[in-house]
Motif scaffolding. Structure first.
Motif, PDB file in Angstrom:
ATOM      1  N   GLN A 150       2.323   4.490  -2.160  1.00  0.00           N
ATOM      2  CA  GLN A 150       2.068   5.279  -3.375  1.00  0.00           C
ATOM      3  C   GLN A 150       3.389   5.777  -3.918  1.00  0.00           C
ATOM      4  O   GLN A 150       3.795   6.914  -3.669  1.00  0.00           O
ATOM      5  CB  GLN A 150       1.132   6.447  -3.069  1.00  0.00           C
ATOM      6  N   GLY A 203      -0.171   0.118  -4.549  1.00  0.00           N
ATOM      7  CA  GLY A 203      -0.866   1.198  -3.833  1.00  0.00           C
ATOM      8  C   GLY A 203      -1.075   2.425  -4.697  1.00  0.00           C
ATOM      9  O   GLY A 203      -2.135   3.059  -4.639  1.00  0.00           O
ATOM     10  N   GLN A 213      -4.978   2.891  -5.499  1.00  0.00           N
ATOM     11  CA  GLN A 213      -5.597   3.937  -4.678  1.00  0.00           C
ATOM     12  C   GLN A 213      -5.953   5.166  -5.507  1.00  0.00           C
ATOM     13  O   GLN A 213      -6.932   5.847  -5.233  1.00  0.00           O
ATOM     14  CB  GLN A 213      -4.676   4.306  -3.511  1.00  0.00           C
ATOM     15  N   PRO A 244       0.826  -1.218   0.000  1.00  0.00           N
ATOM     16  CA  PRO A 244       0.000   0.000   0.000  1.00  0.00           C
ATOM     17  C   PRO A 244       0.856   1.264   0.000  1.00  0.00           C
ATOM     18  O   PRO A 244       0.682   2.153   0.818  1.00  0.00           O
ATOM     19  CB  PRO A 244      -0.814  -0.135   1.295  1.00  0.00           C
TER      20      PRO A 244
END
Ligand code: ZN
Length: 246
Positions: free
Chosen positions: A72, A87, A91, A70
């Motif tokens: 970014q 991620g 996301q 997760p």
């Protein structure tokens, strides 16, 4: 620069190999499936355009890794070793165009050797030594040096000037590969929206303010839109050859 491109590439490869091995052992390395295939497809189209900026990069041994975490973040090591984290893609619900923009940006850092500048600074400050950089393969000393190189390559923020250069080059790379330039503004708006009221993502902590970037990218759109239109009229399979002949 004090550290040679070859040395930085070699150490980056040590770090990339270990990153992937560690992810594999943790069951986090994505080795097949649509998410990885999608990234590889986009990378292939971008790679076909790198000769516009740097001849030798066409022959780099390009590689794409996808790590299920997760986080970014996305990176491209010198020598063409790309890493994406699930991620970032999931996301932000990234489109192909948006992935191409971010990947193009990271590739641009590698093409311009921005990381090598920071590794050279580390060397100047004695954070790295010739002995450490020349340590035997797989020795503890080499692993430590590779970790240090990776720290300077990925964790420290780039200068504003290098960021602007990577934005401009990444945008052009994506446009030439047939990806919509407007996606650049869209993807940074998404990051801006989600960063409001929450902790900054790793990618944005090493990158400058969204608003500055959005303003600059918007100003660049008229220049790259004709490149996108020209690329979009050529079937992707024919793009690399037709581009190179120009
Ligand atoms: Zn950057």
């Amino acid at each position: 620069m004090l550290v040679s491109a070859d040395t930085v590439e070699r150490m980056a490869l040590v770090s990339y190999t270990r990153q992937n091995r560690d992810a594999q052992q943790a069951g986090k390395l994505v080795t097949k499936g649509p998410e990885l295939e999608r990234l590889k497809r986009i990378a292939t189209r971008l790679q076909a355009q790198v000769g516009t900026f740097r001849d030798d990069a066409v022959k780099w041994n390009w590689q794409v890794s996808l790590i299920d975490a997760p986080v970014q973040n996305a990176t491209c090591a010198p020598g063409g070793k790309i890493t994406f984290y699930t991620g970032l893609v999931r996301q932000l619900k990234m489109t192909d165009d948006e992935i191409a923009i971010v990947m193009g940006h990271e590739i641009a850092h590698a093409l311009r050797e921005h990381g090598r500048e920071r590794v050279s600074q580390a060397y100047a400050q004695n954070a790295l030594t010739t002995t450490a950089l020349a340590a035997a393969p797989n020795s503890a000393a080499q692993i430590e040096a590779a970790n240090t190189v990776a720290h300077y390559l990925y964790m420290l923020p780039n200068s504003r000037q290098n960021e602007s250069e990577a934005d401009a080059m990444g945008l052009e790379l994506a446009a030439r590969a047939g990806y919509r330039p407007e996606a650049s503004v869209a993807v940074w708006r998404k990051m801006q929206a989600q960063d409001k009221g929450r902790q900054q993502a790793q990618f944005t902590s090493t990158h400058p303010s969204h608003q500055t970037r959005i303003t600059e990218l918007t100003a660049m759109l008229p220049k790259v839109t004709p490149l996108y239109r020209a690329a979009a009229t050529v079937p992707p399979a024919a793009q690399s050859s037709s581009r190179r002949s120009q």
